[in-house]
Design a protein around this motif. Structure first.
Motif, PDB file in Angstrom:
ATOM      1  N   GLN A  91     -38.963   1.458 -36.130  1.00 19.64           N
ATOM      2  CA  GLN A  91     -39.676   2.695 -36.431  1.00 19.64           C
ATOM      3  C   GLN A  91     -39.517   3.118 -37.893  1.00 19.64           C
ATOM      4  O   GLN A  91     -40.484   3.361 -38.581  1.00 19.64           O
ATOM      5  CB  GLN A  91     -39.144   3.801 -35.520  1.00 19.64           C
ATOM      6  N   CYS A  92     -38.241   3.164 -38.373  1.00 24.45           N
ATOM      7  CA  CYS A  92     -38.011   3.666 -39.732  1.00 24.45           C
ATOM      8  C   CYS A  92     -37.587   2.565 -40.701  1.00 24.45           C
ATOM      9  O   CYS A  92     -37.517   2.783 -41.909  1.00 24.45           O
ATOM     10  CB  CYS A  92     -36.971   4.783 -39.722  1.00 24.45           C
ATOM     11  N   LEU A 136     -31.064   7.223 -36.820  1.00 29.01           N
ATOM     12  CA  LEU A 136     -32.048   8.248 -37.172  1.00 29.01           C
ATOM     13  C   LEU A 136     -33.044   8.505 -36.053  1.00 29.01           C
ATOM     14  O   LEU A 136     -33.396   9.639 -35.758  1.00 29.01           O
ATOM     15  CB  LEU A 136     -32.816   7.827 -38.442  1.00 29.01           C
ATOM     16  N   CYS A 137     -33.510   7.419 -35.395  1.00 29.44           N
ATOM     17  CA  CYS A 137     -34.593   7.563 -34.406  1.00 29.44           C
ATOM     18  C   CYS A 137     -34.103   7.557 -32.964  1.00 29.44           C
ATOM     19  O   CYS A 137     -34.879   7.808 -32.047  1.00 29.44           O
ATOM     20  CB  CYS A 137     -35.623   6.452 -34.573  1.00 29.44           C
ATOM     21  N   CYS A 161     -34.506  -1.026 -37.714  1.00 30.19           N
ATOM     22  CA  CYS A 161     -35.206  -0.178 -36.751  1.00 30.19           C
ATOM     23  C   CYS A 161     -36.713  -0.409 -36.859  1.00 30.19           C
ATOM     24  O   CYS A 161     -37.270  -0.340 -37.953  1.00 30.19           O
ATOM     25  CB  CYS A 161     -34.870   1.283 -37.029  1.00 30.19           C
ATOM     26  N   CYS A 165     -30.990   3.270 -33.127  1.00 31.29           N
ATOM     27  CA  CYS A 165     -31.085   3.669 -34.534  1.00 31.29           C
ATOM     28  C   CYS A 165     -30.424   5.036 -34.707  1.00 31.29           C
ATOM     29  O   CYS A 165     -30.640   5.936 -33.900  1.00 31.29           O
ATOM     30  CB  CYS A 165     -32.560   3.738 -34.941  1.00 31.29           C
TER      31      CYS A 165
END
Ligand SMILES: [Zn+2]
Length: 579
Positions: A239-240, A197-198, A237, A195
């Motif tokens: 997570q996000c 972002l993550c 993702c 990801c």
């Protein structure tokens, strides 16, 4: 770091790997440009090349020195292209007189040399040495350790360094990190998502397993086919929730082959990788069979994985395999049989011509499994002829033995007893050859001998011998069944059995029946009893005569005399006539 602390007094400089964290730090301002250039150059050199013996030794002086802890000599610190960061600490003491690479390096850069081990009774002069002396010998120029053997000094110097607090013994495994990812379709997906972002996010447990797509296109154009399957790659993702990319590298097949045997104990277990109880019940693998090419990689990894899984509490297995058999290769016309060499034998053609049983019998008969098998077309033919002989023999005796029951050992004598002994000895041998040693070739040879014995047997003898012949023929069929199952089943049915041979189990043997019968033969010299011999009933006349002549109780009576005649009364006596 060193494995040769016995040569510590001969260390005259220090070698560092170019990647060593101190490499730049140790460089003096004056040497720094040269050191930097050298590091760049080494980085571009292949690491396998760097470990090769014939590598041109190169290095650069850092400008710094260190102190030899036992001689207090100032030793220049070099970076050297042949020192690898994962060898010990990546900083190695250099002893040019007793290490060939250090020797070449020291000659090139004109570094000092000090001999500290000499071959017993000899001298070594660094000025005239043409190569390092790497053998065992006697310690010299090593202070209190002088005069002893270097192997003893190894322990003593290590103890001394530990006591002084300037060194310690360690075990250095020659292991390297293992990159397990591969850029190919065929492998277990690595369950992570990338990801923006993550970063790298593991696939959540309830999304496992990640399954390979079935619609990957194999274009042959290079690159990983998985990376081109959009439906596989594009994901969100965990997570996000933003758009992310699924990892397309897959695991090296060695990863799964390192622990599949543990999972095989409970392949349907869903609550974790391994069902401890099942693993406990099944493991270790009693017998592992594989090619010798697996001896270092697969088998080592399998042991690692097993021990790690044990340490993590997933199983209680220490060693995964109790026994290993490494089978040989098939050789044809002097070369290993392989598709690339084009010297393969098509088993289908063989099976069409002779049947699968003949092909199996030949392969198993030609060599013990751990040896290479030399393929021979004549050998195949020989196996085929043997099966034909067994077939003819069975139908020849079938009318006579059809209704016969089991032999009554108490009623047997002479020939009948001998044949029954041969039968039970053969069962014993074949059982042991298969179970204990996997020596199928000698097992098959034993059955062949039994077939010979049946063929030579006088079937017109005592009526109770019919049962012996039946047992003998039936045993042949049962003993060759593992090698030629179709053939054996057919004959088993011809023998009048209702069920299959496979269901009838493996024959047992009567231990009493396997005991060799021995006859006592007396030895006379000129008609006087001098000794006795124990012989087997089937023993040859010549063998008895020479044993009698060699008998140590008989010898004194032959001394200084000449043997005129040796008379043998079969199974009873030998009379030696001397004069
Ligand atoms: Zn994310």
């Amino acid at each position: 770091f060193t494995t040769r602390q016995d040569t510590l007094f001969g260390a005259t400089f220090m070698s560092l790997a170019a990647e060593h964290p101190l490499a730049l730090e140790l460089a003096t301002a004056e040497q720094r440009p040269r050191v930097e250039a050298f590091i760049e150059k080494v980085k571009k050199t292949d690491r396998i090349k760097r470990s090769a013996d014939d590598l041109e030794k190169e290095g650069v002086f850092t400008g710094s020195y260190c102190i030899n802890p036992v001689t207090n000599a100032k030793m220049p610190i070099y970076l050297a292209n042949f020192v690898l960061m994962d060898y010990g600490t990546g900083a190695v003491m250099a002893v040019p007189t007793h290490d060939q690479r250090d020797f070449e390096f020291a000659r090139k850069y004109d570094l000092p040399m000090q001999v500290v081990i000499v071959p017993e009774g000899e001298q070594l002069d660094p000025a005239t040495m043409t190569e390092a002396f790497t053998g065992e010998g006697i310690m010299v120029n090593s202070g209190r350790f002088d005069g002893g053997s270097n192997t003893e000094a190894k322990e003593a110097i290590a103890d001394f360094l530990e006591k002084e607090g300037i060194g310690k013994k360690t075990v250095n495994f020659r292991l390297r990190d293992w990159g397990i990812s591969r850029q190919r379709y065929w492998g277990n997906p690595i369950p992570v998502i990338n990801c923006d972002l993550c970063g790298v996010v593991p696939v959540p447990l309830d999304h496992l397993p990640v399954v390979l797509p079935m619609d990957a296109a194999f274009t042959g154009e290079g690159g990983n086919p998985l990376a081109r399957v959009e439906g596989f790659v594009n994901c969100s993702c965990p997570q996000c929730g933003e758009a992310a990319r699924r990892e397309t590298d897959t695991m090296d097949t060695f990863v799964q082959s390192s622990w599949y045997f543990l999972r095989y104990c409970s392949p349907k277990f869903a609550a974790g990788p391994l069902d401890r109880e099942k693993v406990e019940a099944w493991m270790p693998v009693d017998q592992y069979i594989g090619g010798i090419e697996h001896a270092v990689l697969h088998l080592l990894y399998a042991r690692f994985f097993t021990k790690v899984l044990r340490d993590l509490g997933y199983c209680n297995v220490d060693e995964p395999f109790s026994n290993l058999l490494t089978q040989g290769m098939v050789i044809k016309d002097g070369a290993k049989m392989s598709k690339s060499k084009g010297n393969v034998v098509d088993p289908n053609a063989l099976i069409e011509r002779y049947g699968a049983d003949t092909a199996r019998l030949f392969s198993l008969f030609a060599a013990p499994p751990e040896k290479d098998l030399d393929w021979s077309d004549q050998g195949v033919d020989g196996s085929y002829r043997f099966l034909n002989r067994v077939w003819r023999l069975l139908f020849e005796v079938l009318p006579a033995i059809k209704g016969a029951g089991a032999p009554d050992p108490g009623k047997l004598s002479g020939e009948g007893k001998n044949l029954r002994r041969a039968v039970h000895k053969t069962i014993k041998k074949v059982t042991e050859d298969i179970e204990d040693r996997f020596h199928f070739n000698t097992a098959i040879a034993a059955v062949m001998e039994l077939v010979n014995a049946i063929q030579a047997f006088n079937r017109k003898g005592a009526p109770e011998n019919v049962a012996v012949v039946r047992e003998a023929v039936e045993s042949v069929v049962r003993l060759i069944a593992p090698f030629v199952p179709h053939f054996a089943e057919e004959l088993w049915s011809e023998l009048g059995h209702e069920g299959t041979l496979e269901e009838s189990g493996w024959p047992g043997y009567d231990a009493d029946a396997t005991v060799d019968e021995e006859l006592t033969v007396v030895i006379q010299v000129n008609g006087k009893l001098r000794s006795k011999l124990m012989v087997a009933p089937e023993v040859q006349e010549e063998a008895v005569k020479s044993a009698a002549l060699a008998d140590e109780k008989v010898q004194p009576f032959l001394e200084g005399k000449s043997v005129k005649k040796v008379v043998y009364v079969p199974g009873k006596l030998v009379n030696i006539v001397v004069g």
